[in-house]
Structure formats: C-alpha cells, structure tokens
Write an enzyme that holds these catalytic residues in place. Sequence first.
Site, PDB file in Angstrom:
ATOM      1  N   TYR A  65       0.854  -1.190   0.000  1.00  0.00           N
ATOM      2  CA  TYR A  65       0.000   0.000   0.000  1.00  0.00           C
ATOM      3  C   TYR A  65       0.890   1.241   0.000  1.00  0.00           C
ATOM      4  O   TYR A  65       1.580   1.524   0.979  1.00  0.00           O
ATOM      5  CB  TYR A  65      -0.920   0.030   1.221  1.00  0.00           C
ATOM      6  CG  TYR A  65      -1.857  -1.152   1.338  1.00  0.00           C
ATOM      7  CD1 TYR A  65      -2.190  -1.926   0.234  1.00  0.00           C
ATOM      8  CD2 TYR A  65      -2.424  -1.490   2.567  1.00  0.00           C
ATOM      9  CE1 TYR A  65      -3.049  -3.013   0.362  1.00  0.00           C
ATOM     10  CE2 TYR A  65      -3.289  -2.565   2.695  1.00  0.00           C
ATOM     11  CZ  TYR A  65      -3.582  -3.328   1.585  1.00  0.00           C
ATOM     12  OH  TYR A  65      -4.439  -4.397   1.714  1.00  0.00           O
ATOM     13  N   PHE A 218     -19.693   0.502  -2.268  1.00  0.00           N
ATOM     14  CA  PHE A 218     -20.962   0.526  -3.000  1.00  0.00           C
ATOM     15  C   PHE A 218     -22.157   0.614  -2.060  1.00  0.00           C
ATOM     16  O   PHE A 218     -23.086   1.396  -2.270  1.00  0.00           O
ATOM     17  CB  PHE A 218     -21.078  -0.709  -3.889  1.00  0.00           C
ATOM     18  CG  PHE A 218     -22.392  -0.805  -4.620  1.00  0.00           C
ATOM     19  CD1 PHE A 218     -22.622  -0.061  -5.771  1.00  0.00           C
ATOM     20  CD2 PHE A 218     -23.410  -1.637  -4.158  1.00  0.00           C
ATOM     21  CE1 PHE A 218     -23.830  -0.143  -6.443  1.00  0.00           C
ATOM     22  CE2 PHE A 218     -24.618  -1.721  -4.819  1.00  0.00           C
ATOM     23  CZ  PHE A 218     -24.836  -0.970  -5.974  1.00  0.00           C
ATOM     24  N   GLY A 220     -22.243   1.827   0.760  1.00  0.00           N
ATOM     25  CA  GLY A 220     -22.249   3.127   1.429  1.00  0.00           C
ATOM     26  C   GLY A 220     -22.707   4.225   0.477  1.00  0.00           C
ATOM     27  O   GLY A 220     -22.704   5.395   0.842  1.00  0.00           O
TER      28      GLY A 220
END
Length: 349
Positions: A65, A218, A220
Amino acid sequence: MDDQAHALIPRVKLGAQGLEVSKLGFGCMGLTGVYNAPISDEAGISIIKHAFNSGITFFDTSDVYGPHTNEILLGKALKQLPREKIQVATKFGIVDINATGLVISGKPEYARACCEESLRRLGLDYVDLYYLHRVDTTVPIEETMGELRKLVEEGKVKYIGLSEANPDTIRRAHVVHPISALQMEWSLWTREIEKEIVPLCRELGIGIVPYSPLGRGFFGGRGVTEKLPSNASLIHIPRFVGENLEKNKVLYVRLENLAKKHQCTTAQLALAWVVHQGDDVVPIPGTTKLRNLDDNIGSLKVKLTEDDLKEISDAVREEEVAGYRSHSVFEPFTWKYAKTPPIHSNLAA
C-alpha cells in the site's frame, strides 16, 4: 479508549492460537490513496486515533500500500497509542502491480526481508499478524510457511495469516504452522467463499477477516448516491461501470428499503450482515472520513435475526450481481473468480 467504547466493540478470538482483536477492525489502505486521493498524514493519524478511541484495536496494512507509505503512516500513529492494546496486521508477497497483473513472490528470503522492512517502517519489534498477501504458485506453500514459522520462533511475528488462498493451499499451509486468520473479500455482493472456504476455516479453527465488506463502498452509496470522480480507481472495476452499475443500483435500493425498516443506514445494514456471519468473522472496513468511521462502528448496534439475515441475503442475490468484483489485473489465480478470469504474473523463478 474508554470503557464505553470497549463495551461497544467487544473483543473476539481470531483463530484458535490465541490472537484476540476488536470485533471490528480498520483497513488502513485507503488512507494513502487507492479509491480516493491520499489525505494528509495529520488527517490519517487523526482517523486512526479516533478509531482506537472508539474501541477499534485491530489495524490492517500492507507493504504494497503506497507502496510502503501506508505502513509508515500507521507507524507514526502507533507512536501516539499504547502498543500493548493494539493488534497490527501487515502483509507481504505482492512485489509490484503493473499492466500485466500482480508480480508475486513467496520465496523464503523475500518473506524474511519484507518482514524486517515492515517492522522498521512500522517502528515495531513484532507484528501481531503477518499475512502472505497473495499466494505465489511457483513456490511450494510449505517453503514460504517454513520461513514464516521461523519468524514466529524469533518473536518477530506473533501469528500467521493468508489472503486470497484456495482450500488446498490453506490445508497445506496449516500443517506447517497453524494459520490464525484468512483474509478474503466478503460482502453482500461477493460471497464465493461461503461454500468451501468458510466451512474449511471453521474446521481448522481459522478466523475470517473480510476485506471490502461494504463492496468497495458501494453499499455506502459510492457510485449510487455519490458520483465517482473521473479519476477514481473504481471506474476500472466492472461492477461500477455502465450497464453493470445500473443493474447493481437495483440491489442497493432493495437494501436501502430494508435499512429504513431497521432504522439504520444502508452501509450499517450491509456491514451488520457481515458481522453477523459468525463470532469468528472480523471485517476491516476502511474510510478517510470520520463520519463514515462512526457510521461503521454504529453497525455493531444493529441486531439481526436469522430471518433478517435471510431477507437481506435475498435482497442481494449473488446471481443478480452484474460484473466481476475487481479489476482483472489485480487478482491472481488463487481462488475461484466469477465473470472474468484474472491475469496472474509471477517473479521469474
């Protein structure tokens, strides 16, 4: 963290080896930019501290990340928090992400080097949970696990996990050293693991850590009530594009109607559904917004019966979901994927 926060987010056992975490974790990936533009370190640290002060003690990151910047950010936040009350999970195995797919390595020497670098970036003496992020099909899992077992023996790693592994790999890995947690995508619209993986984990005493439990946002409202920016990475995921998105919006509306019945938000109902899948299930939703974090934590107050769970499952039927769950270049051939076969790239032997 006060007692009230601790009561709201109970602690549960993740796997049978002794790892104990908050029932809801926090996925840190988005804090350094994946689905959204990166936020400042100050804002990211503030969110991590707010999560902890609200009762979340389980934080998930990875060396890929950023790359690396996510671990560094979490490390900065950890300096301001009590280490002994926090469980840190990080991962190794994805060397690179390029146009042809994931470059993956499970070589023992790579595992050791990654662990030591992650500890340095995080500023820690040990990591609570260390995952093989993706399985390298060119290296026997026994070799990778043998090195991870050594890291446990040396005290650099407390518990071992796998991510996106198939049943055979899980069984073989578990023989070398017990697996404490398996991280898989699991949400109302991604449910492939329910047939084989979930029963296997329960047979072996492995905890389940669902990532993207809100369907990459999605449920949310992302892509539905909240328009996607033209540069958002989600526009490359088939479920968020064109005709697929229009079909999937129907599923969102059904869930939205049920949320009104349960007097909660659509996101809370979707997350509560995942939470209710078992005491051994610890989802790790992430967000860059404090209000969404509070909303996610509020999902733990939503109580669902077996009939409720069935009604919610029936509202978002697996066969009605349109599109593949991820961009094909991001996933290797380690699990059974629906819709479109992904591309897998390995390091040279």
